[in-house]
Enzyme design. Structure first.
Site, PDB file in Angstrom:
ATOM      1  CE  LYS A   1      -3.783  -2.361   2.381  1.00  0.00           C
ATOM      2  NZ  LYS A   1      -4.460  -2.690   3.650  1.00  0.00           N
TER       3      LYS A   1
ATOM      4  CD  GLN B   1      -3.350  -4.313   6.655  1.00  0.00           C
ATOM      5  OE1 GLN B   1      -3.479  -3.247   6.044  1.00  0.00           O
ATOM      6  NE2 GLN B   1      -3.762  -5.462   6.161  1.00  0.00           N
TER       7      GLN B   1
ATOM      8  CG  ASP C   1      -9.583   0.031   5.688  1.00  0.00           C
ATOM      9  OD1 ASP C   1      -9.375  -0.459   4.561  1.00  0.00           O
ATOM     10  OD2 ASP C   1      -8.861  -0.173   6.684  1.00  0.00           O
TER      11      ASP C   1
HETATM   12  N1  GUN Z   1      -6.795  -6.739   6.353  1.00  0.00           N
HETATM   13  C1  GUN Z   1      -7.259  -7.472   5.305  1.00  0.00           C
HETATM   14  N2  GUN Z   1      -7.965  -6.685   4.460  1.00  0.00           N
HETATM   15  C2  GUN Z   1      -7.934  -5.444   4.985  1.00  0.00           C
HETATM   16  C3  GUN Z   1      -8.483  -4.204   4.554  1.00  0.00           C
HETATM   17  O1  GUN Z   1      -9.153  -4.081   3.520  1.00  0.00           O
HETATM   18  N3  GUN Z   1      -8.230  -3.145   5.352  1.00  0.00           N
HETATM   19  C4  GUN Z   1      -7.524  -3.247   6.499  1.00  0.00           C
HETATM   20  N4  GUN Z   1      -7.346  -2.148   7.235  1.00  0.00           N
HETATM   21  N5  GUN Z   1      -7.004  -4.379   6.926  1.00  0.00           N
HETATM   22  C5  GUN Z   1      -7.212  -5.469   6.166  1.00  0.00           C
END
Ligand code: GUN
Length: 283
Positions: free
Chosen positions: A51, A95, A118
Site C-alpha cells: 500500500k 491494518q 477503509d
Molecule cells: N486486512 C485485510 N484486508 C484489509 C483491509 O481491507 N483493510 C484493512 N485495514 N485491513 C485489512
C-alpha cells in the site's frame, strides 16, 4: 474447449491509477495517507508495504507507523485522535487483524469518518446502505470497478455473493444494490450451496476456503470473481477451483485479480477523502 476470459486486476488497476494521476495533476495539494500497523504478522507486513509503495509511486504522501504487538488500545486510540486532528493527514488506515487485546470495533469507530479510507466506520457503513456519498470499502469497490471495466452490466442481474464478512461480503451487497443488481448472500450455513451459486449470472466468492467452488457450482457462461487469498504450502490459492475456467465465461485470476484492485481503490479513496474534506463536505 474455450477457457474463461481472464479479468485482469492489474490492467484495470492501471486504468484507475491513470485517472488518479490526472486528478492529482489538477490539485493544488498532495493527498496524504497514514497506515498504522501493530506487530509483525507476515501478511500484514507485506500488505502494508505494498500500500505504501503504490501510494508513493502514485505521488501521494504516505507514511507507515509501526507499533509493537503489545501496544495498548488506549495508546492506539490516542494516536488516532491526533491523526484525526492533523490537517496534513487525509486518510487513516489501521491494518487488520489487530492483536487480540485490542477491540477492533473501538479502533475503527475512533477514526474520523472523513479520513476512514477503509470505509469501515459505522457512519460510512450507514451512508453506503442509505445511498449517500461516503467512503466505502476498497475490495467491494474494486470488484464493482473491475466488472464495469469489462462491460459487465449489473442492473437486473442475479448476483450471488458467497461470504458475509464486514470487509467484503456485506459491503459488496450494498454496492451491488446501488447498481440495481438482484443480490443473494450465501454463506457457510446456507443449505444446498451449489444450487444457490448456480443461480448466479455473476458469482463473487469471498470465504477464505481454498478451491471450495467447483465446476458444478457454476452456471455455464457465468462470470466469476474470486476474492480468495489462501496461502497453502507456499502457494497462493483462490476460493475457486481452476476447473471453473472451463464453464465460466470470465474469471478473475488469483493472484492478479481482485488484489490489485483493492490497493488501487485505497488510493482512490485517499484522493476522494482529501477532496471531500477540503470541500467541507463531511466530518
Ligand atoms: N486486512 C485485510 N484486508 C484489509 C483491509 O481491507 N483493510 C484493512 N485495514 N485491513 C485489512
Amino acid at each position: 474447449m474455450t477457457l474463461a476470459q481472464v479479468l485482469s486486476g492489474h490492467e484495470v488497476a492501471e486504468a484507475v491509477y491513470q485517472e488518479l494521476r490526472q486528478t492529482l495533476q489538477s490539485l493544488p495539494f498532495i493527498p496524504s495517507l497514514r497506515v498504522i500497523r501493530l506487530g509483525e504478522d507476515p501478511a500484514s507486513v507485506s500488505y502494508v508495504r505494498l500500500k505504501d509503495k503504490r501510494a508513493r509511486e502514485l505521488g501521494l504522501r504516505s507514511q507507515v507507523e509501526v507499533y509493537p504487538e503489545d501496544f495498548s488500545e488506549e495508546a492506539l486510540l490516542e494516536r488516532i485522535a491526533e491523526l484525526n486532528e492533523d490537517l496534513e493527514v487525509d486518510g487513516i488506515l489501521v491494518q487488520l487483524p489487530l492483536p487480540k487485546h485490542i477491540r477492533a470495533e473501538r479502533v475503527l469507530e475512533a477514526i474520523s469518518p472523513a479520513k476512514d479510507v477503509d470505509g469501515f466506520h459505522p457512519v460510512n457503513v450507514g451512508r453506503l446502505w442509505s445511498g449517500g456519498e461516503g467512503l466505502f470499502p476498497c475490495t467491494p469497490l474494486g470488484i464493482v470497478r473491475l466488472l464495469k471495466h469489462y462491460g459487465v452490466e449489473l442492473s437486473g442481474k442475479e448476483v450471488v455473493v458467497l461470504g458475509r464478512s464486514n470487509i467484503v461480503g456485506k459491503p459488496l451487497v450494498g454496492l451491488l444494490l446501488r447498481e440495481d443488481a438482484t443480490v443473494t448472500v450465501a454463506h457457510s450455513r446456507t443449505r444446498n450451496l451449489p444450487e444457490v451459486t448456480r443461480r448466479a449470472d455473476v458469482l463473487v466468492v469471498a470465504v477464505g476456503r481454498p478451491h471450495l467452488v467447483r465446476r458444478e457450482w457454476v452456471r455455464p457462461g457465468a462470470i466469476v470473481v474470486d476474492v480468495g487469498v489462501n496461502r497453502v504450502e507456499g502457494k497462493l490459492l483462490g476460493d475457486v477451483h481452476p476447473e471453473v475456467a472451463e464453464v465460466a465465461s470470465a474469471l478473475t485470476p488469483v493472484p492478479g485479480g481482485v488484489g490489485p484492485m483493492t490497493v488501487a481503490m485505497l488510493m482512490a479513496n485517499t484522493v476522494k477523502a482529501a477532496l471531500l474534506r477540503r470541500n467541507g463536505a463531511s466530518r
